[in-house]
Design a protein around this motif. Structure first.
Motif, PDB file in Angstrom:
ATOM      1  N   LYS A  24       0.833  -1.202   0.000  1.00  0.00           N
ATOM      2  CA  LYS A  24       0.000   0.000   0.000  1.00  0.00           C
ATOM      3  C   LYS A  24       0.871   1.256   0.000  1.00  0.00           C
ATOM      4  CE  LYS A  24      -4.173  -1.747   2.301  1.00  0.00           C
ATOM      5  NZ  LYS A  24      -5.092  -1.555   3.453  1.00  0.00           N
ATOM      6  N   ALA A  25       0.254   2.378  -0.388  1.00  0.00           N
ATOM      7  CA  ALA A  25       0.973   3.645  -0.450  1.00  0.00           C
ATOM      8  C   ALA A  25       1.471   4.059   0.933  1.00  0.00           C
ATOM      9  CB  ALA A  25       0.071   4.730  -1.025  1.00  0.00           C
ATOM     10  N   LEU A  26       2.754   4.400   1.007  1.00  0.00           N
ATOM     11  CA  LEU A  26       3.355   4.833   2.268  1.00  0.00           C
ATOM     12  C   LEU A  26       3.107   6.322   2.526  1.00  0.00           C
ATOM     13  CD1 LEU A  26       5.160   4.250   4.722  1.00  0.00           C
ATOM     14  CD2 LEU A  26       7.154   4.627   3.252  1.00  0.00           C
ATOM     15  N   ILE A  27       3.118   7.132   1.467  1.00  0.00           N
ATOM     16  CA  ILE A  27       2.907   8.579   1.632  1.00  0.00           C
ATOM     17  C   ILE A  27       1.408   8.853   1.699  1.00  0.00           C
ATOM     18  CG2 ILE A  27       3.260  10.862   0.629  1.00  0.00           C
ATOM     19  CD1 ILE A  27       5.776   9.834  -0.695  1.00  0.00           C
ATOM     20  N   GLU A  28       0.963   9.404   2.811  1.00  0.00           N
ATOM     21  CA  GLU A  28      -0.458   9.663   3.004  1.00  0.00           C
ATOM     22  C   GLU A  28      -0.888  10.945   2.286  1.00  0.00           C
ATOM     23  OE1 GLU A  28      -1.181   9.584   7.191  1.00  0.00           O
ATOM     24  OE2 GLU A  28      -0.795   7.422   7.356  1.00  0.00           O
ATOM     25  N   GLU A  29      -2.177  11.058   2.024  1.00  0.00           N
ATOM     26  CA  GLU A  29      -2.722  12.166   1.232  1.00  0.00           C
ATOM     27  C   GLU A  29      -2.395  13.535   1.822  1.00  0.00           C
ATOM     28  OE1 GLU A  29      -6.814  11.965   0.067  1.00  0.00           O
ATOM     29  OE2 GLU A  29      -6.757   9.799  -0.236  1.00  0.00           O
ATOM     30  N   ASP A  30      -2.401  13.644   3.148  1.00  0.00           N
ATOM     31  CA  ASP A  30      -2.183  14.950   3.777  1.00  0.00           C
ATOM     32  C   ASP A  30      -0.710  15.279   3.983  1.00  0.00           C
ATOM     33  OD1 ASP A  30      -1.606  13.103   5.742  1.00  0.00           O
ATOM     34  OD2 ASP A  30      -2.794  14.073   7.306  1.00  0.00           O
ATOM     35  N   LYS A  31       0.180  14.418   3.503  1.00  0.00           N
ATOM     36  CA  LYS A  31       1.614  14.649   3.675  1.00  0.00           C
ATOM     37  C   LYS A  31       2.147  15.494   2.529  1.00  0.00           C
ATOM     38  CE  LYS A  31       3.476  13.053   6.495  1.00  0.00           C
ATOM     39  NZ  LYS A  31       3.681  13.587   7.863  1.00  0.00           N
ATOM     40  N   ASP A  32       2.775  16.607   2.873  1.00  0.00           N
ATOM     41  CA  ASP A  32       3.378  17.438   1.839  1.00  0.00           C
ATOM     42  C   ASP A  32       4.658  16.770   1.350  1.00  0.00           C
ATOM     43  OD1 ASP A  32       3.339  19.611   0.151  1.00  0.00           O
ATOM     44  OD2 ASP A  32       4.311  20.974   1.550  1.00  0.00           O
ATOM     45  N   LEU A  90       7.658   3.310  -3.093  1.00  0.00           N
ATOM     46  CA  LEU A  90       6.985   3.854  -1.922  1.00  0.00           C
ATOM     47  C   LEU A  90       5.536   3.382  -1.846  1.00  0.00           C
ATOM     48  CD1 LEU A  90       8.473   7.457  -2.027  1.00  0.00           C
ATOM     49  CD2 LEU A  90       8.877   5.731  -0.264  1.00  0.00           C
ATOM     50  N   GLY A  91       5.251   2.341  -2.616  1.00  0.00           N
ATOM     51  CA  GLY A  91       3.922   1.744  -2.581  1.00  0.00           C
ATOM     52  C   GLY A  91       2.870   2.569  -3.290  1.00  0.00           C
ATOM     53  N   TRP A  92       1.843   1.888  -3.776  1.00  0.00           N
ATOM     54  CA  TRP A  92       0.626   2.562  -4.220  1.00  0.00           C
ATOM     55  C   TRP A  92      -0.536   1.607  -4.034  1.00  0.00           C
ATOM     56  CZ3 TRP A  92       3.695   3.084  -9.246  1.00  0.00           C
ATOM     57  CH2 TRP A  92       3.561   1.961 -10.072  1.00  0.00           C
ATOM     58  N   ASN A  93      -1.743   2.102  -4.196  1.00  0.00           N
ATOM     59  CA  ASN A  93      -2.934   1.314  -3.880  1.00  0.00           C
ATOM     60  C   ASN A  93      -3.551   0.746  -5.152  1.00  0.00           C
ATOM     61  OD1 ASN A  93      -2.734   2.133  -1.084  1.00  0.00           O
ATOM     62  ND2 ASN A  93      -3.544   4.111  -1.733  1.00  0.00           N
ATOM     63  N   TRP A  94      -3.394  -0.562  -5.315  1.00  0.00           N
ATOM     64  CA  TRP A  94      -3.991  -1.246  -6.462  1.00  0.00           C
ATOM     65  C   TRP A  94      -5.496  -1.370  -6.276  1.00  0.00           C
ATOM     66  CZ3 TRP A  94      -0.829  -2.405 -10.475  1.00  0.00           C
ATOM     67  CH2 TRP A  94       0.538  -2.577 -10.236  1.00  0.00           C
ATOM     68  N   GLN A  95      -6.205  -1.499  -7.386  1.00  0.00           N
ATOM     69  CA  GLN A  95      -7.622  -1.874  -7.332  1.00  0.00           C
ATOM     70  C   GLN A  95      -7.729  -3.379  -7.537  1.00  0.00           C
ATOM     71  OE1 GLN A  95     -10.798   0.542  -8.905  1.00  0.00           O
ATOM     72  NE2 GLN A  95      -9.301   2.028  -9.708  1.00  0.00           N
ATOM     73  N   PHE A  96      -8.746  -3.972  -6.909  1.00  0.00           N
ATOM     74  CA  PHE A  96      -8.895  -5.419  -6.951  1.00  0.00           C
ATOM     75  C   PHE A  96     -10.094  -5.844  -7.803  1.00  0.00           C
ATOM     76  CE2 PHE A  96      -6.791  -4.427  -2.897  1.00  0.00           C
ATOM     77  CZ  PHE A  96      -5.603  -5.124  -3.090  1.00  0.00           C
ATOM     78  N   LYS A  97     -10.063  -7.090  -8.219  1.00  0.00           N
ATOM     79  CA  LYS A  97     -11.120  -7.628  -9.088  1.00  0.00           C
ATOM     80  C   LYS A  97     -12.445  -7.756  -8.346  1.00  0.00           C
ATOM     81  CE  LYS A  97      -7.725 -10.265 -11.761  1.00  0.00           C
ATOM     82  NZ  LYS A  97      -7.170 -11.621 -12.056  1.00  0.00           N
ATOM     83  N   PHE A 154      -4.347   3.067 -10.375  1.00  0.00           N
ATOM     84  CA  PHE A 154      -4.004   2.946  -8.966  1.00  0.00           C
ATOM     85  C   PHE A 154      -3.968   4.343  -8.344  1.00  0.00           C
ATOM     86  CE2 PHE A 154      -0.141   2.636 -11.602  1.00  0.00           C
ATOM     87  CZ  PHE A 154       0.538   3.787 -11.206  1.00  0.00           C
ATOM     88  N   THR A 155      -3.973   4.386  -7.018  1.00  0.00           N
ATOM     89  CA  THR A 155      -3.908   5.662  -6.296  1.00  0.00           C
ATOM     90  C   THR A 155      -2.710   5.651  -5.344  1.00  0.00           C
ATOM     91  OG1 THR A 155      -5.341   4.863  -4.507  1.00  0.00           O
ATOM     92  CG2 THR A 155      -6.414   5.942  -6.387  1.00  0.00           C
ATOM     93  N   GLY A 156      -2.367   6.848  -4.867  1.00  0.00           N
ATOM     94  CA  GLY A 156      -1.282   6.946  -3.895  1.00  0.00           C
ATOM     95  C   GLY A 156       0.107   6.870  -4.494  1.00  0.00           C
ATOM     96  N   GLY A 157       0.198   6.869  -5.829  1.00  0.00           N
ATOM     97  CA  GLY A 157       1.484   6.800  -6.504  1.00  0.00           C
ATOM     98  C   GLY A 157       2.062   8.182  -6.767  1.00  0.00           C
TER      99      GLY A 157
END
Length: 528
Positions: free
Chosen positions: A109-117, A138-145, A174-177
């Motif tokens: 999963k994504a290590l850098i959170e949305e609110d992190k500059d 640094l990870g990102w959030n895959w979507q699943f089937k 994906f998100t968080g990338g």
């Protein structure tokens, strides 16, 4: 009338002088382009311009040394890649997150959170075009089937406990990338070249669906002598997993180079740009292209470094051809020290090449060789050519340096471990960092304050206290010498403050993610 004219001239000169001494507003700051080249697992002994005994030839990096400033005491915040890269992006130690040790894989999963500059977000806000070409890790959030909940690894809260590759829907974004962390454009890989999935992504989607399977390669328990003697096999390390049908590991450096050169060539000059190039050499698999094989005196590892140097040369040439080298800050560094897998210790005697030069330790270690890295900055007409700076700096300083460069206002609770090196680049010795903290693969701690470095280890007899100025090779351990007990206490107190305050920059104390005291803080845990 004559007196009136003299008065006007006097006032004009006074106003002009006052304006020269006024701080520039963002709109008047001359904004240089920034190219940040990050090698993957490179020691200070792997650059010929830094190590006369090196059995590799790196003329393009040497040109940067000749044209710029070399920091002789530059360090990553960790001796492994994920936490080190997190600090480069955020200006924060990675153990302030829930990741207290180890690294991520290609499905984490994504290590850098949305609110992190982040440094690229900061640059975006201040008028920069931002691009990343290379390895993220640094990870990102895959979507699943299907809608499912998967258990996480108790040792790594960002990593799944089971193999979830067959659950991932590779066709979905994906998100968080990178593009969610401040980059307008991204081309590259999720993780290291020895982690699946082996496929390129562009922006927030895969370019190709990975329908093939990468065969595992590397250390073989059946090799004569077993895993420890399978030296060449280790250099080829690749884990089995999904791959794009046309993916070839040995072509990755060329692909990243060509993409970077094209990006520079197509730059419109409407905005300044930040180009982050986290390359994949000389990390495993050690796969130099055929034209580089046999070109060094350090085996395929040395050949791979020489391909890395070629890439540096291509980037600089592209900047020159575009006519923008003069107004571009070029930074060359690495995410941590050299790997024992990429270049086994036994090879040091075979090839007479020492990736850590005179330093003790390699990647994943708390010793100096694990986190001391090349750090070279070329900035024409600003940085003094062929100069050296001996200040102990951190790769986590990018965030604060960018803010200082642009006179940009930042939230005091962002980039909480980052200090600007801009004064150092301009020949001023002002640098406010009192201490630096390092971690290793296991998440254990080391602190450097002035000439002193202390490593803490729960294993009896394994902690270290070293006077780095007198003993840079860490041969004389003073930790268990009663005469230095006050120094041990001083450094322990300083380390405790950096950890427990949630920041090392001035400001109100913050909370780290996860437990206040975790297992690697054994000296504090034992006091509870």
């Amino acid at each position: 009338m004559k007196g009136f004219i003299i008065l006007l001239l006097s006032l004009s000169c006074s106003i002009s002088m006052a304006q020269e001494n006024m701080p520039l507003s963002n709109s008047h700051v001359i904004k240089p382009n920034i190219v940040y080249i990050l090698a993957d697992d490179l020691g200070i002994g792997d650059v010929s311009g830094l190590n006369p005994e090196a059995k590799v030839n790196t003329p393009n990096i040497e040109k940067l040394i000749h044209n710029g400033m070399t920091f002789t005491d530059a360090h990553t915040t960790s001796s492994v890649c994920t936490p080190s890269r997190y600090s480069i992006m955020t200006g924060e130690y990675s153990w302030r997150t829930k990741l207290k040790g180890r690294v991520l894989d290609g499905y984490s999963k994504a290590l850098i959170e949305e609110d992190k500059d982040t440094a690229p977000k900061l640059l975006q806000r201040n008028g920069y075009e931002t691009a990343m070409i290379g390895k993220w890790h640094l990870g990102w959030n895959w979507q699943f089937k299907t809608e499912e909940t998967f258990e996480m690894d108790p040792k790594n809260p960002y990593q799944f406990k089971e193999d979830i590759s067959d659950k991932v829907d590779y066709s979905k974004p994906f998100t968080g990338g990178p593009t969610d962390c401040g980059f307008d454009y991204f081309f590259g890989l999720n993780a290291s070249l020895d982690f699946p999935p082996y496929v390129y992504s562009e922006n927030n989607k895969l370019i190709t669906i990975p329908t093939a399977t990468m065969k595992p390669d590397g250390k073989d328990k059946n090799f004569p002598g077993g895993r420890k003697k399978d030296l060449v096999g280790g250099q080829k390390l690749k884990r089995k997993g999904d791959k794009a049908p046309d993916f070839k590991a040995e072509q990755v450096m060329l692909d990243l180079t060509n993409k970077s050169v094209d990006y520079i060539a197509n730059y419109k000059e409407e905005k300044p740009f930040f180009l982050y190039l986290p390359l994949t050499a000389p990390h495993t698999p050690v796969y130099p292209r055929e034209e580089f094989v046999g070109t060094s005196k350090a085996g395929i590892y040395g050949d791979f470094i020489q391909e890395l140097d070629w890439t540096v040369g291509q980037i600089v040439s592209a900047l020159k051809e575009k006519g923008i080298e003069e107004n571009t800050i070029i930074i060359f560094t690495a995410d941590n020290g050299a790997s024992k897998t990429s270049f086994p210790e036994e090879f040091e005697d075979t090839y007479k090449h020492r990736p850590s030069a005179h330093l003790k330790g390699r990647k994943a270690s708390l010793h100096q060789g694990g986190h001391t890295v090349p750090f070279i900055v070329q900035w024409k007409n600003v940085v003094k050519p062929n100069s050296k700076n001996n200040t102990t700096i951190s790769l986590g300083d990018l965030y604060a340096t960018c803010a200082d460069l642009l006179h940009a206002e930042t939230d005091k609770n962002q980039g909480v471990d980052s200090y600007s090196i801009l004064p150092l680049l301009k020949g001023n010795n002002k640098y406010n960092r009192e201490s630096s903290v390092y971690s290793n693969f296991a998440g254990r701690f080391s602190i450097r304050k002035g000439d002193w470095k202390m490593d803490l280890n729960p294993k009896k007899g394994s902690s270290y206290l070293i006077n780095i100025a007198e003993d840079p090779s860490e041969k004389n351990n003073l930790f268990y010498n009663e005469a230095y007990s006050a120094k041990v206490q001083e450094l322990t107190t300083a380390l405790n403050k950096v950890i427990l305050d949630g920041r090392s920059t001035p400001g109100e104390p913050l909370k780290n993610k996860g437990p206040k005291i975790w297992n690697n803080l054994f000296w504090l845990k034992n006091k509870k």
